[in-house]
Each structure stands twice: as C-alpha cells, then as structure tokens.
Design an enzyme around this catalytic site. Structure first.
Site, short mmCIF file in Angstrom:
data_model
loop_
_atom_site.label_atom_id
_atom_site.label_comp_id
_atom_site.label_asym_id
_atom_site.label_seq_id
_atom_site.Cartn_x
_atom_site.Cartn_y
_atom_site.Cartn_z
N GLU A 1 44.19 73.15 57.33
CA GLU A 1 44.70 73.83 55.45
C GLU A 1 46.36 73.72 55.92
O GLU A 1 46.73 72.98 54.52
CB GLU A 1 44.11 74.49 55.18
CG GLU A 1 42.73 74.48 54.86
CD GLU A 1 41.99 74.81 56.44
OE1 GLU A 1 42.42 75.01 57.50
OE2 GLU A 1 40.91 75.04 56.28
N PHE B 1 30.73 86.28 52.07
CA PHE B 1 31.14 85.46 53.33
C PHE B 1 32.42 85.25 53.01
O PHE B 1 31.76 83.96 52.22
CB PHE B 1 30.36 84.57 53.84
CG PHE B 1 30.33 83.53 55.01
CD1 PHE B 1 31.11 84.27 56.30
CD2 PHE B 1 30.27 82.64 54.84
CE1 PHE B 1 31.06 82.91 56.90
CE2 PHE B 1 30.87 82.10 55.75
CZ PHE B 1 30.75 81.65 57.21
N GLN B 2 33.38 84.47 54.09
CA GLN B 2 34.32 83.69 53.82
C GLN B 2 35.19 84.17 52.03
O GLN B 2 35.72 83.21 51.51
CB GLN B 2 34.17 82.41 53.74
CG GLN B 2 33.95 81.60 55.15
CD GLN B 2 33.93 80.45 55.39
OE1 GLN B 2 33.53 79.69 54.16
NE2 GLN B 2 34.33 80.43 56.62
N LYS C 1 32.54 78.92 43.76
CA LYS C 1 31.70 77.64 43.59
C LYS C 1 30.55 77.99 42.45
O LYS C 1 30.37 76.27 41.79
CB LYS C 1 31.04 77.87 44.91
CG LYS C 1 30.16 77.20 45.43
CD LYS C 1 29.37 77.44 46.15
CE LYS C 1 27.73 76.39 46.58
NZ LYS C 1 28.56 75.34 47.07
N MET D 1 67.20 76.50 69.02
CA MET D 1 68.09 77.60 68.06
C MET D 1 67.80 79.34 68.96
O MET D 1 68.60 79.14 69.10
CB MET D 1 67.51 77.32 67.08
CG MET D 1 68.49 77.95 66.13
SD MET D 1 70.12 76.97 66.35
CE MET D 1 69.96 76.20 65.03
#
Lengths: 565, 158
Positions: free
Chosen positions: A49, A111-112, A161, A478
């Site tokens: 993502e 959940f999630q 949802k 770096m």
C-alpha cells in the site's frame, strides 16, 4: 436511480476525470473492487500500500492532476502513512481512499480496525470519515477540490464498509461550498509594486525557487521573469526542474549539497526573492547566517510558510503564476529603471561567474572505478530531454540533483521534505502509467532500492518499461558519509555487505537485469537498457566511498562548505 | 505573552482534535480551551488561551486559519473585550472556618451551590484574575476539589 456507496464513489472519480488509480484490495474495500471493473478507470495493483500511494504521488507530480490510491482498513491503511506524509511534505495533490470497518463496529477494536483519520490528521491537508451515504458525493467533491487548490496536498477519505453497501440517489454537487476555505490567488497589488521597487533598487539580487513553482505550473512565467530581469536563479531540490538548469542564469541547487556559487550568491545577496519555497533547514543551514545582508521577498500561496523559519521583509500571498506575471508587468512599465538595474548589477553577475568558474560542480573522474556522478552524466547524455527521473533518497539523489541538469518541469520526482527511501520505484510506476511512451528512469541506491523492490512485480505485470539505475556502493552511502566526516569513520550498520545479485533479482520478477562494473561499460549498459523493451534494472558497481560534495555540515552556515574530501 | 484567541469552527466530528492536534504537533502550548456551539448550531466557538512571542502567535493564527474547518480566527490581545471564567471550588468548612468561607464568598459574589457538614462548594464567575484571587484566599481553608472552565471572551460593542 439509486446506486451503492462503492458505485457512488466510482461515479465521483469518473466525474473528477480520474483515469488511473493505484491500490491494493482487502476485506473492507472489496465492494469497490467488485464495482471498479464496470468503470473506465484503470487500476494498478502495487505490491504494497505504501507503493500505491507513492505511485499515485508520481502520477500526480508528472501530470499535475490529483493522484488516487485505495487501501483497505487496518494494516492497509497504516501502510499508506509514509506515502501520505511524503505527499504532504512535498504538497502533492492526492486523494487516498481507505476502507473502514462497518460504522456499528467503529470504536470496538474490530478486526482490521484502525483510526486512520486520527492517525493521518497531521499528515493530510484534510481528512474525512464518511458516516452517512448521503454525504459521500459531497465529501469526494470537496476532497478533490481541497487536494488540488491552494497549496496542494493529500486528502484522505475513510469509507466504512456498510456505507459502500448502502444505496442512495447519486447526485454529484456542482459547486463546493466550504465557508472556511478560501485560498488567496491574486497577490496584493501594492505588495507587488513594493516588490518591483525592491528589485529595481537591488544590486545583488538572487531568485530562490522551490517546489511551489512546479505545483503552480509557473515555470514559463518564472523563466520570463528571470530573463527580463537577468536575475540569477537558484533552486531547491523540489524546485530543480522548474527552471532549466543549463540556462546561463541557473545556479543549480543551494543548501546542504548545493553548488558553491549558489551558496555564495545567497550569502552575499542584497535581495532574495523566494518563489514557492519554504526555507527548509536543508536549504538555510544556520538560520542566523542565512542571507545575512539580504532583504527577503517571499511569494507563496500558503501564508503559514511565510515568516515560519526566516524573517521576511515583504510577504506576497498568492498563486505564483499570477504574482510573477503581475510582477513582470509592473517591471516592464519601468523599462528604463529596469535597464539601469540590470546594468548596475553587472558586477554582481561577474562575481557569480567568477565563483562558477573557480568552483564548478565537478568530481574526480576515474578510468578504473565507476564514479556515481559519471553514471548520472551518462544517463543525462543518453536519455531524452523529457525523460522523467525519479530518485530514492540518499547520495544518489543528491548526485542526480547536482549532475542531471534538468531542463523541463515535472521531470524530476524526488521525496524532498520527508526524505522517503523507497519512493522512487513506485513513483516511477505512477509516472510511467501516466506517460506510457516517455522514458521513465528510477535512479536508486542499493539501500533505498531494497525498501520497495517488490514493485518490480508491478512493472512486469503492467508492462511498464521503467528503467532502474542502481548506484551500488554496498553502503547506506549518505549515513556512511556522515559517519566518515563526523563520527570518526565508525561505520555502524551502514555497510550492506550481503552481496545481492540485483541482476538475478530483476530476472526473478521477469524483468531484464544488466550490470556494469567498469567505467567503459556504463554507456553501453544504459544504451542497451534504453533499447530493451519492458522494465530493465541496471546495476552499476560504483566507487564505494565516493562522497557528495560540496557539503555544508549540519548547523553550519551555507557558505561554510566542505569542498573536497 | 498571554493571548486569548477565539476560533469559529464547523461544528463537526473531529474538529476539536484537529485544533488540539495542531497545537501539540507544532509544539504550541494550550493553557486553556473551552468550546461549545454558537447560536448557529452548525458553528462552534473555541476560546483558546495560549502563550508565545509574536512570531509564534503569528504562526498559531495562520495555522488555525489554514484548517479547512476554521471559519474565523480572532486574537483578542490588545482589543477591548469581556472575559469570564467559571470555577467550582469544594472547600473544607469546619466549625472554625465556615463563617470565613461564607464571608469570602460574599465579598466575591460567589454562590454556594452545595453544602455538607464539612464542606461548601462555591460557584465563582468572573475574570480569571478574580478567580485566582478567590482561590488564593480559600487555599488556607483547604481546597478539596477545583474545576475551572477556562475563559470565554467576547468583543465589546458592535
């Protein structure tokens, strides 16, 4: 006719002219993914993502349009955070859509579930949790408007949802009404007149250009203004491609890894005109010693950028195109005074020319080992003028800024504000998706590349012919450079000693892998890569301990540069 | 320097955290904050007391203005305004101090809103400096509990 929430969202995207979105499916966005096939919107599945957001960012930076990314709730949403923060710091217009658990479950640690609106509050221009399907179309309309107007930035929409599943009549609002959000577009006329007077009175003026010039598509206006006034122009990393770097008035980048002549010019200037730049600490160095003799004019659309870090003698809030054009028009009415100013600043231009010739951007070439700067120069030589270059973050990024010599706006994509390793490859995905016919090159280090190397799969799946150039020094270069210069060469955790076979890695994903180990192979490898269809990874085994120079140590004044190792 | 800032915001979910988060995220300190809807239920007014030099306050004002939900920001510093704060003070009131507590309450026009055999609860309204003065006088009696609302302000006239 009634439509579901996910259909309404997709209708809105269509109305906004979105042709490509980047994302990753999951349980709470499954309805959007179910419906997206019915819409003329291409979806690119990244492998993470974070990469989806960077890809939307790359798409936005190259096209100037709003980039769109989709992620599911919970881990999908939290994975977007670095991408969103990157876009926020660099003012990139973007809309991020995250799925959320159904509204009755919000707050129950379902959940999630994660409070992504809370998490992203400080890294978005604005964000929304949709609580009623009746608000959805209005929110999407507002999100796009907020993302692209004023100082652009990312806007997140968290979409539960159950709202994707619910249905309502679809009506896309014609107008956006936000009583508290009214960006100032036209610069104040009196302030512009004052700016013109200050320019006409200056003897040692310098223009300092930031990423805002790109965001406002003000490159042409800037060039016209600069040529009319003969002012020398230095740019930030973000402003690099907004002004043609091979133009005789270009001074290159200023600041920590800026050119000697840009830093000397700013330090000795009597007038600094900041154009869409925000005086980042990497630019100013020690604030007290920054442009100590200069009056400062600061032109920016975002009032919060003005006087945040440095004193400003004349602020002008407005859209850069508008302000620069009005400033040019005001000056053109005073052509005699302008000619006198140009004449009286001839000595200044000569002084700058002396600095340029005494301390040009250079490096020690080698016949035996590949110098990373040489790879950048060869890439410049062998690619077309409108090639889009993305970078990751680190030494390779600075060498690209120093040696690539960009000539067209929106051709240099780099994470300036946040300094996000792993940005370049997914950003190249977005740029190539936007411009399938153009050359897109990701210049990378071996460390940064491994932050999002899984996106090789995206390139291969979508036949995106991105060319990747890894400057491999087997170091986190770096940090190693800082350890060498300021920590007695204690190379703590910076050697990337595991010899990864990047050619095989590319091949494992179905891409082409090429390698150069000697200077004479560099040109051949680049030419071969450019001639090979599809994605190609080029690995250049470069001088391991080459440093980015000049360098201003952290906390020092920008004229206190380390010039040689 | 102390600044009292009034912010009109959209009366929407999450706006308070947006404003509070702006302060904490940028290292600005909020001394007090009170918020409630206005006559127009779609708009809330926040009264924020903060401290900082001119440069910090300029940033505070600009950053507040930058929030999409912000409708108007007014810094009342240097302006003519009315300021009120309310405090509830539960003060120990034993045999020997009961009369003194009531005397102080009377002088400052505080109201007794609850009484028990061992305490009085006073409601005091006024400028924050007045509240400070009452609380200082009550401290020796023993303050059991104290709640202050933070000031609310309104410009004079017009």
């Amino acid at each position: 006719m009634k439509k579901t929430g996910s259909q309404i969202l997709l209708e809105c995207l269509q109305q906004e002219g979105v042709d490509t979105v980047f994302g990753y499916p999951g349980g709470t966005v499954i309805n959007i993914y179910h419906d997206i096939a019915d819409y003329p919107i291409d979806h690119i599945l990244t492998r993470h993502e974070q990469a989806a957001v960077h890809a939307a960012d790359g798409y936005a930076r190259t096209t100037g349009k709003v980039g769109v990314a989709i992620a599911t709730s919970g881990p999908g949403a939290t994975n977007t955070v670095t991408g969103i923060a990157t876009a926020y710091m660099d003012s990139v217009p973007m809309v991020i859509i995250t799925g959320q658990v159904p509204t009755p479950l919000i707050g129950n640690d379902a959940f999630q579930e994660v409070d992504i609106v809370g998490i992203t509050r400080s890294i978005t221009k604005h964000n929304y949790l949709v609580q009623d399907i009746k608000d959805l179309a209005r929110i999407v309309k507002q999100a796009f408007y907020i993302a692209r107007t004023g100082r652009p930035g990312p806007v997140l929409i968290d979409l539960p949802k159950d709202i994707q599943v619910a249905s309502a009549k679809f009506e896309y609002p014609e107008k956006v009404e936000l009583r508290g959000y009214k960006p100032t577009y036209s610069g104040n006329v009196r302030q512009i007149e004052k700016a013109a007077s200050m320019i006409l009175a200056a003897r040692k003026p310098v223009v300092y250009v930031g990423g805002g010039a790109t965001g406002a598509d003000a490159s042409e206006d800037l060039l016209a203004f600069a040529e009319m006034t003969q002012l020398p122009v230095t740019t930030t990393l973000m402003g690099m491609a907004a002004f043609p770097q091979r133009h005789p008035q270009a001074l290159g980048m200023l600041g920590m890894h800026g050119t000697y002549y840009a830093n000397m010019a700013v330090t000795n200037s009597d007038l600094l005109i900041a154009v869409g730049a925000r005086f980042d600490d990497r630019v100013t160095g020690k604030i007290a010693s920054f442009a100590p003799h200069a009056k400062i004019i600061h032109i920016d659309i975002d009032p919060t950028s003005i006087k945040k870090n440095v004193r400003v003698d004349l602020p002008i809030v407005g859209e850069l195109k508008d302000v620069l054009n009005n400033l040019s028009a005001t000056l053109s009415k005073q052509s005699e005074k302008l000619a006198a100013m140009i004449e009286s600043s001839a000595g200044w231009r000569a002084e700058i020319a002396d600095w340029k010739s005494s301390h040009p951007m250079a490096y020690q070439p080698s016949d035996t080992v590949i110098k990373p700067q040489y790879v950048i120069e060869q890439l410049r030589e062998l690619t077309s003028d409108d090639a889009i270059i993305t970078t990751e973050v680190g030494q390779h990024q600075m060498w690209t800024a120093q040696f690539f010599s960009f000539s067209q706006p929106r051709t240099f994509l780099s994470s300036g504000g946040l300094g996000t390793m792993g940005y370049g490859l997914p950003a190249a995905v977005g740029a190539q998706a936007a411009f399938p016919e153009r050359q897109v090159i990701d210049i990378s280090g071996d460390g940064s590349f491994q932050m999002n190397s899984q996106e090789l799969a995206t390139l291969v799946q979508y036949k995106l012919p991105v060319k990747i150039a890894i400057l491999n020094n087997n170091y986190l270069g770096m940090v190693r450079q800082w350890q060498e210069m300021f920590f007695d060469r204690r190379y703590s955790e910076t050697p990337m000693e595991l010899p990864i076979d990047f050619v095989k890695l590319a091949e494992a994903y179905g891409a082409t892998g090429l390698r150069a180990t000697k200077p004479e192979e560099v040109g051949e490898v680049i030419q071969k890569a450019l001639a090979t269809p599809g994605p190609v990874l080029m690995e250049f085994k470069v001088d391991r301990e080459e440093n980015v120079l000049p360098m201003v140590p952290a906390g020092a004044a920008i004229n206190e540069m380390v010039l040689a190792s | 320097m102390k600044h009292t800032i009034s912010v009109l915001v959209e009366n929407e979910f999450g706006v308070l955290t947006r404003v509070a988060g702006l302060f904490s995220g940028r290292g600005f300190n909020i001394e007090s904050l009170s918020v409630a809807p206005t006559l127009d239920p779609s708009v809330s007014r926040m009264t924020i007391v903060t401290r900082g030099d001119d440069r910090i306050l300029e940033q505070v004002n600009k950053q507040l203005n930058k929030l999409i939900d912000t409708i108007k920001v007014t810094d009342f510093t240097g302006q003519d305004y009315v300021e009120r704060e309310m405090a509830l003070v539960k003060v120990t009131a034993e045999e020997d101090t009961r009369a003194e507590v009531l005397r102080i309450a009377d002088i400052f026009r505080a109201r007794v809103v609850d009484v028990t055999p061992r305490s009085y609860t006073l409601e005091i309204t006024g400028a924050p400096t007045k509240l400070d003065a009452v609380i200082d006088l009550l401290k020796p009696m023993g303050i059991k509990e104290l709640v202050r609302s933070g000031p609310v302000v309104m410009g004079r006239g017009q």
